[in-house]
Enzyme design. Structure first.
Site, PDB file in Angstrom:
ATOM      1  N   GLU A 157      -5.705  -0.038  -6.028  1.00 22.01           N
ATOM      2  CA  GLU A 157      -6.585  -1.183  -5.767  1.00 22.01           C
ATOM      3  C   GLU A 157      -6.797  -2.024  -7.031  1.00 22.01           C
ATOM      4  O   GLU A 157      -6.849  -3.250  -6.965  1.00 22.01           O
ATOM      5  CB  GLU A 157      -7.929  -0.702  -5.209  1.00 22.01           C
ATOM      6  CG  GLU A 157      -7.844   0.048  -3.888  1.00 22.01           C
ATOM      7  CD  GLU A 157      -7.070  -0.698  -2.821  1.00 22.01           C
ATOM      8  OE1 GLU A 157      -7.160  -1.947  -2.781  1.00 22.01           O
ATOM      9  OE2 GLU A 157      -6.357  -0.054  -2.045  1.00 22.01           O
ATOM     10  N   HIS A 204       2.132  -5.284  -2.477  1.00 20.86           N
ATOM     11  CA  HIS A 204       2.743  -4.004  -2.129  1.00 20.86           C
ATOM     12  C   HIS A 204       4.246  -4.036  -2.421  1.00 20.86           C
ATOM     13  O   HIS A 204       4.893  -5.075  -2.268  1.00 20.86           O
ATOM     14  CB  HIS A 204       2.531  -3.686  -0.651  1.00 20.86           C
ATOM     15  CG  HIS A 204       1.127  -3.313  -0.319  1.00 20.86           C
ATOM     16  ND1 HIS A 204       0.524  -3.642   0.867  1.00 20.86           N
ATOM     17  CD2 HIS A 204       0.193  -2.640  -1.021  1.00 20.86           C
ATOM     18  CE1 HIS A 204      -0.706  -3.178   0.888  1.00 20.86           C
ATOM     19  NE2 HIS A 204      -0.936  -2.565  -0.261  1.00 20.86           N
TER      20      HIS A 204
END
EC number: 3.4.24.-
Length: 1117
Positions: free
Chosen positions: A404, A413
Site C-alpha cells: 500500500e 500493480h
C-alpha cells in the site's frame, strides 16, 4: 548471535519502557512464579557490581539515577548515568564478567508511543530511560554479545558462542520491590533460551477471526487502490527540486496507528512489540536493492487506540474508513516540526500514516470480504492522501503495508498498464495484483522500480529529503520467524487454536488450520527465520522464500556504480540537442540487504549545437505538425505551437490554426527543444534545464551586454534616448535609427496613447504597422532577430528584440494624437583595443525580484546575484567579480492566499469488463490549494464550472468466442477407478451462439474427461439361480439350481470363497396320489423318479411306496 543481540537490545528497552503498564513482560502468565513453572530448568544467581579487573564494588545492581524524562525538560545528560559498568555472576558452572556501555543512541528523541482514549491522548512514553546497556563478556569481546537494562535490576540477554542466557530480577512476593533490601544482593533468575518450552505465550486472542481460504484473490487476497488526487506537478512548489535521475537517500517518517480491535486481539502487553516487528519487515522490504532507490521507513510515532475516536470512523467499509483516517491523521499532523528538529510539543512530524485494523475490511461495502489494503495512488507527501488502511493478518501484514505504501509512491500493480507479470516478462513481485505461491513478495519488479523512480525524480517526494537527526527506531536485525514461530504466525491469522498443518514448502506458503479445522493457506510465505527442512537441509530457516541452512545469512554487500555507458544518439541533428549516458548499480550489485547506490544514474550533455540551416522548420513547430494527421475529438486540425502564458514551457501545447483554442498534445516535448524562443535553455524529461551561452548544458557561461558569451561588455556602446518632439498628427515620423548589429533593443512609450510604434528598413519597407495598417501584437521575425510587439490594454505599447540585427532599421511612430514621449535604448558594436578590464570595475548586484513561482497558495520570489559593470550596470560573466565577496541569493514568500477552487480529475480506473461493454470510473473532486504542498477538499458546489464525468462506458467491442463446459456426467463405472465426461462447446460471450471448435483457442479448452472414483468395488460373490422341479412326482426327490461366482460387473470369477458356497442340490418331496395302481397296469418305474437305483441299493423296495414308484426296478426283490 549478532542478530539475536540486536533484537534483544530492542526488546529490552521496549519492555522496560512499558513498565508503567505492566511490570511483568511475559504476556500470558499472571506471575513470575507461574512463568518459572513452565521453564524446563533455571538457576538463581546474585550478580555483583565489580570493576574492570573483577574486584568487588557493591551488591547494588539497580540504576538509582535513572528517571523517565519528558521532552519538555532539558535533554538527557549522559553523565547522569554511569557510562561504563561491570558486573559478575555465576550460573550453569560458568562465570560471567560483563563489560557494559551505556546505549544513548537507541532511538531518536522523536519517537513516542501514545495511548488514546475517547478524549484523545491519555498516556505516552518516549524511551528516554538512561539504563540501557550493551556490551560483551570480558576477554571474549569478539564472540559474545550482551544487552542488559539495570532500570530495576539486571534484565536482558547474554549471548555466547554456544548458548543464549536470559536474566531478570527475582520478584519479591512479600515486600514492595521499591523497599527491597540490596545489602546482601538481589537474587536473579537466569535460564537458557533452550529452557523455553515451545508453547503459545500469548493468551489474549479472544477476538475470533473468520476462516478464509482466499487463494487467487486480489493482492493479499484483495487490494484496492484509489486514484490519485494530487494536482499536476508544476512550478508552484516552493521546494527546490533535485536534479533528475539522481539517486539520493529518502526518509519516510511514518505514523502507525493501531485501532482498538488490534488492542483487543493482541493485548496491551504485546501490541507495541508486535507492530514494530511488522514495521521492521516493511522497512527491510524498502531497503531491498531491487527498489532501485534508497528509501528508509522510519517509525516516528505509534498511536494505540484503546477506544473509538470522535472524528475517526473505522469499520468494515474500507473506502469510508480510509477517507476518515486520512482526514483524522492530517488533523493530528504536527506542524511544529520539519523533521529535522524536535518540536516543542514533543510530537514528531510524519510524512506517511499507516492504519492497522483487525476489521475484515471490504471496498465499497460495509461487510467482510477479501480486501486487505487500500491506499491513494501517488499520495505520498500530500498531507490528506499520504495514508493507507491495512487489515492485520499476522506478520504477513508487512507485505500488505509495503504494497500500500508502494501505491502511495505512485506504483501500479504488476501487469496493470505495464508488462511485469505478463507472459514472456519477469514474474510479478511485491506489487502483484494477485498473490500466488509463485509470487515473490520479498523484492520489487522493474516496473515498480520505474514507478517510484519516476515519482521521486518528478519532485513529488520532496518531503522525504530531510534526514531526521537520528534514526527514529533502530530496527532489530533478528529474523521475525525466530521471534514468532510458524504456529504463532498461524495464530495471528486464524486465532488462538490455529497451528501449522503442512511442513513442506513453508518458506513459499504457510499452511494453517482454520477454525473449521481445515488446512488452508493465503499463499503468504512464512516469515524470514521460520524453521524449515528439506531433503538436503536437515535444519534450516527461511530466507526470501527459500529454505537455507540455519544460521546462514547472505553477507551484506552495498552496491557500487558501474561504468558510464557510451553517449546515446543526439535528440536533434542541429540547433542544440541532448545526448544521455547511463550507469547501473551493479559493480557490485547490492545483495544481502546491502544499500543501493547514491548519486547520478543518468547524465546529459549538449550535442549538435550548430545552428540549423536557414529556412529550417522550427523544432517545436514540427512536433505540433506531427499531430495534423491524428484526429482530435473526431476532427482533424493543423497545429501550431502555442506560445502564450499559463502553460508549462516543456509541455507540447499546440494551437488549432484558425480556431480559438489550444491543447496539450504531449506532456513533454522532445529533449533538446528550447524552453522558449528567447532563451538557450532546453527541455529534458519535461523540465527546463539551463544552458549557458556557450550552448553547453549546465554551463555558467553568460552573455554580456553586447551578447558576447563570457565577455566583459567592452565590445559595444549603450545608446539611450528620449524622443518627445512635438510633431503634426496624421503621419509617420522617425524616432531613431538602429544600426546593423545592435542588441538588447527596447523602444517603449512613456504613457498610453493612440499613437503606434512602427518599424521599417532603410528602403522604406515596413515590417510592423506600415501602410496605415495596425498589426496585432505578436512576434515578428525581422532582420535576423525576433521583435516582440506588445500593446497591453492597460499599459503603454513597446517593441523589444535581443538582436543582433542583420540590417539597419528605423523606428517610426504613427501619430494619431500629441506625442507624449518614447524612450529607446540599444547597444551598438564598436571596435576597441583590449578587453576593457582596466577601464571599468565590476561588482555584485541583486537582480530585481523574479516573478512569483505560483499565482496562489504560496510561491517564492528570488533575487539572483549577478556580476555587473560599474559604468553602465550591464551584466557580465561572473568571473569578472570577486567570488569571495558574492552575497547570497535573496528569497521571499509570495501570493500566499488560497487558490480558487478547481476540479481535480483522477486517472481512469480499469474497465469493469475487458469486452462486451463495461464501465470505468475516476475520482472527481473539488479541491482548493491552500499551500505549496497542501490542498483541501470542498463540496462539489464549491467549484463553479461544469462537473466532469466520473463514469463512462468502455471496451464496447464484442468478446471473442469462449469455451463453455456443460455439467459432468456421473462417474462410470459405479465403483472403483472410472471417468466422468462432459460436453465442451465454443460459444459466444452471451452464450446465444455456438461456433466451430476451431474458433476457440485450443490451449485453453477445458478437459472433457477426468478420472473419478465412487469408492472401492464390492468383492465377487456367489449368485444362485431358482430351484428346479422336484425329481419325484410322488414322495422324496431332488431339486437342482445354478450356483455361480460373479464379480460386481456380472462377469464370472474364481475369487469366491468355497467355504461359503451355497448348495446346488437339495432334497424335495412331492405329494403322492392315493389311488392304487391296478394289477393290470404294466409294471414300470415312474418316469419322473430319478432315484430308483438308490431305492434298490439301500433296500427300500420292501416299502410299499417305493415298490410302487420303482415297480420295474424292484421286480424280483
Amino acid at each position: 548471535m549478532e542478530i539475536l543481540w540486536k533484537t534483544l537490545t530492542w526488546i529490552l528497552s521496549l519492555i522496560m519502557a512499558s513498565s508503567e503498564f505492566h511490570s511483568d513482560h511475559r504476556l500470558s502468565y499472571s506471575s513470575q512464579e507461574e512463568f518459572l513453572t513452565y521453564l524446563e530448568h533455571y538457576q538463581l544467581t546474585i550478580p555483583i557490581r565489580v570493576d574492570q579487573n573483577g574486584a568487588f564494588l557493591s551488591f547494588t545492581v539497580k540504576n538509582d539515577k535513572h528517571s523517565r524524562r519528558r521532552r519538555s525538560m532539558d535533554p538527557i545528560d549522559p553523565q547522569q548515568a554511569v557510562s561504563k559498568l561491570f558486573f559478575k555472576l555465576s550460573a550453569y558452572g560458568k562465570h560471567f564478567h560483563l563489560n557494559l556501555t551505556l546505549n544513548t543512541d537507541f532511538v531518536s528523541k522523536h519517537f513516542t508511543v501514545e495511548y488514546w482514549g475517547k478524549d484523545g491522548p491519555q498516556w505516552k512514553h518516549d524511551f528516554l530511560d538512561n539504563c540501557h546497556y550493551t556490551g560483551y563478556l570480558q576477554d571474549q569481546r569478539s564472540t559474545t554479545k550482551v544487552a542488559l537494562s539495570n532500570c530495576v535490576g539486571l534484565h536482558g540477554v547474554i549471548a555466547t558462542e554456544d548458548e543464549e542466557y536470559f536474566i531478570e530480577p527475582l520478584k519479591n512476593t512479600t515486600e514492595d520491590s521499591k523497599h527491597f533490601s540490596y545489602e546482601n544482593g538481589h537474587p536473579h533468575v537466569i535460564y537458557k533460551k533452550s529452557a523455553l518450552q515451545q508453547r503459545h505465550l500469548y493468551d489474549h486472542s479472544h477476538c475470533g477471526v473468520s476462516d478464509f481460504t482466499r487463494s487467487g484473490k486480489p493482492w493479499w487476497l484483495n487490494d484496492t487502490s484509489t486514484v490519485s488526487y494530487s494536482l499536476p506537478i508544476n512550478n508552484t512548489h516552493i521546494h527546490h527540486r533535485q536534479k533528475r535521475s539522481v539517486s539520493i537517500e529518502r526518509f519516510v517518517e511514518t505514523l502507525v496507528v493501531a485501532d482498538k480491535m488490534m488492542v483487543g486481539y493482541h493485548g496491551r502487553k504485546d501490541i507495541e512489540h508486535y507492530i514494530l516487528s511488522v514495521m521492521n519487515i516493511v522497512a527491510k522490504l524498502y531497503r531491498d536493492s531491487s527498489l532501485g532507490n534508497v528509501v528508509n521507513i522510519i517509525v516516528a510515532r505509534l498511536i494505540v487506540l484503546t477506544e473509538d475516536q470522535p472524528n475517526l470512523e473505522i469499520n468494515h467499509h474500507a473506502d469510508k474508513s480510509l477517507d476518515s483516517f486520512c482526514k483524522w491523521q492530517k488533523s493530528i499532523l504536527s506542524h511544529q516540526s520539519d523533521g529535522n528538529t524536535i518540536p516543542e510539543n514533543g510530537i514528531a512530524h510524519h510524512d506517511n500514516a499507516v492504519l492497522i485494523t483487525r476489521y475484515d475490511i471490504c471496498t465499497y461495502k460495509n461487510k467482510p470480504c477479501g480486501t486487505l489494503g487500500l491506499a491513494s495512488v501517488a499520495g505520498m507527501c500530500e498531507p490528506e492522501r499520504s495514508c493507507s488502511i491495512n487489515e492485520d493478518i499476522g506478520l504477513g501484514s508487512a507485505f500488505t503495508i509495503a504494497h500500500e505504501i508502494g501505491h502511495n509512491f505512485g506504483m501500479n500493480h504488476d501487469g496493470i498498464g505495464n508488462s511485469c507479470g505478463t507472459k514472456g516478462h519477469e514474474a510479478a513481485k511485491l506489487m502483484a495484483a494477485h498473490i500466488t505461491a509463485n509470487t515473490n513478495p520479498f523484492s520489487w519488479s522493474a516496473c515498480s522500480r520505474d514507478y517510484i523512480t519516476s515519482f521521486l525524480d518528478s519532485g513529488r517526494g520532496t518531503c522525504l529529503d530531510n534526514e531526521p537527526p537520528k534514526r527514529d527506531f533502530l530496527y532489530p536485525a533478528v529474523a521475525p520467524g525466530q521471534v514468532y514461530d510458524a504456529d504463532e504466525q498461524c495464530r495471528f491469522q486464524y486465532g488462538a487454536t490455529s497451528r501449522q498443518c503442512k511442513y513442506g514448502e513453508v518458506c513459499r506458503e504457510l499452511w494453517c488450520l482454520s477454525k473449521s479445522n481445515r488446512c488452508v493457506t493465503n499463499s503468504i510465505p512464512a516469515a524470514e527465520g521460520t524453521l524449515c527442512q528439506t531433503g538436503n537441509i536437515e535444519k534450516g530457516w527461511c530466507y526470501q522464500g527459500d529454505c537455507v541452512p540455519f544460521g546462514t545469512w547472505p553477507q551484506s554487500i552495498d552496491g557500487g556504480w558501474g561504468p558510464w555507458s557510451l553517449w546515446g544518439e543526439c535528440s536533434r541533428t542541429c540547433g542544440g540537442g541532448v545526448s544521455s549516458s547511463l550507469r547501473h548499480c551493479d559493480s557490485p550489485a547490492p545483495s544481502g540487504g546491502g544499500k543501493y547506490c547514491l548519486g547520478e544514474r543518468k547524465r546529459y550533455r549538449s550535442c549538435n549545437t550548430d545552428p540549423c540551416p536557414l529556412g529550417s522548420r522550427d523544432f517545436r513547430e514540427k512536433q505540433c505538425a506531427d499531430f495534423d494527421n491524428m484526429p482530435f475529438r473526431g476532427k482533424y486540425y493543423n497545429w501550431k505551437p502555442y506560445t502564450g502564458g499559463g502553460v508549462k514551457p516543456c509541455a507540447l501545447n499546440c494551437l488549432a490554426e484558425g480556431y480559438n483554442f489550444y491543447t496539450e498534445r504531449a506532456p513533454a516535448v522532445i529533449d533538446g527543444t528550447q524552453c522558449n524562443a528567447d532563451s538557450l535553455d532546453i527541455c529534458i524529461n519535461g523540465e527546463c534545464k539551463h544552458v549557458g551561452c556557450d550552448n553547453i548544458l549546465g554551463s555558467d557561461a553568460r552573455e554580456d551586454r553586447c551578447r558576447v558569451c563570457g565577455g566583459d561588455g567592452s565590445t559595444c556602446d549603450a545608446i539611450e534616448g528620449f524622443f518627445n518632439d512635438s510633431l503634426p498628427r496624421g503621419g509617420y515620423m522617425e524616432v531613431v535609427q538602429i544600426p546593423r548589429g545592435s542588441v538588447h533593443i527596447e523602444v517603449r512609450e512613456v504613457a498610453m496613447s493612440k499613437n503606434y510604434i512602427a518599424l521599417k528598413s532603410e528602403g522604406d519597407d515596413y515590417y510592423i504597422n506600415g501602410a496605415w495598417t495596425i498589426d496585432w501584437p505578436r512576434k515578428f521575425d525581422v532582420a535576423g532577430t525576433a521583435f516582440h510587439y506588445k500593446r497591453p490594454t492597460d499599459e503603454p505599447e513597446s517593441l523589444e528584440a535581443l538582436g543582433p540585427t542583420s540590417e539597419n532599421l528605423i523606428v517610426m511612430v504613427l501619430l494619431q494624437e500629441q506625442n507624449l514621449g518614447i524612450r529607446y535604448k540599444f547597444n551598438v558594436p564598436i571596435t576597441r583595443t583590449g578587453s576593457g578590464d582596466n577601464e571599468v570595475g565590476f561588482t555584485w548586484n541583486h537582480q530585481p525580484w523574479s516573478e512569483c513561482s505560483a499565482t496562489c497558495a504560496g510561491g517564492v520570489q528570488r533575487q539572483e546575484v549577478v556580476c555587473k559593470r560599474l559604468d553602465d550596470n550591464s551584466i557580465v560573466q561572473n568571473n569578472y567579480c570577486d567570488p569571495d565577496s558574492k552575497p547570497p541569493e535573496n528569497q521571499r514568500a509570495c501570493n500566499t492566499e488560497p487558490c480558487p477552487p478547481e476540479w481535480f480529475i483522477g486517472d481512469w480506473l480499469e474497465c469493469s469488463k475487458t469486452c462486451d461493454g463495461g464501465m470505468r470510473t475516476r475520482a472527481v473532486l473539488c479541491i482548493r490549494k491552500i499551500g505549496p504542498s497542501e490542498e483541501e477538499t470542498l463540496d462539489y458546489s464549491g467549484c463553479l464550472t461544469h462537473r466532469p464525468v466520473e463514469k463512462e462506458p468502455c471496451n464496447n467491442q464484442s468478446c471473442p468466442p469462449q469455451w463453455v463446459a456443460l455439467d459432468w456426467s456421473e462417474c462410470t463405472p459405479k465403483c472403483g477407478p472410472g471417468f466422468k465426461h462432459r460436453i465442451v462447446l465454443c460459444k459466444s460471450s452471451d452464450l446465444s451462439k455456438t461456433f466451430p471448435a476451431a474458433q476457440c483457442p485450443e490451449e485453453s479448452k477445458p478437459p472433457v474427461r477426468i478420472r473419478c472414483s465412487l469408492g472401492r468395488c464390492p468383492p465377487p460373490r456367489w449368485v444362485t439361480g431358482d430351484w428346479g422341479q422336484c425329481s419325484a412326482q410322488c414322495g422324496l426327490g431332488q431339486q437342482m439350481r445354478t450356483v455361480q461366482c460373479l464379480s460386481y460387473t456380472g462377469q464370472a470369477s474364481s475369487d469366491c470363497l468355497e467355504t461359503v458356497r451355497p448348495p446346488s442340490m437339495q432334497q424335495c418331496e412331492s405329494k403322492c396320489d392315493s389311488t392304487p395302481i391296478s394289477n393290470t397296469e404294466e409294471c414300470k418305474d415312474v418316469n419322473k423318479v430319478a432315484y430308483c437305483p438308490l431305492v434298490l441299493k439301500f433296500k427300500f423296495c420292501s416299502r410299499a411306496y417305493f415298490r410302487q414308484m420303482c415297480c420295474k426296478t424292484c421286480q424280483g426283490h
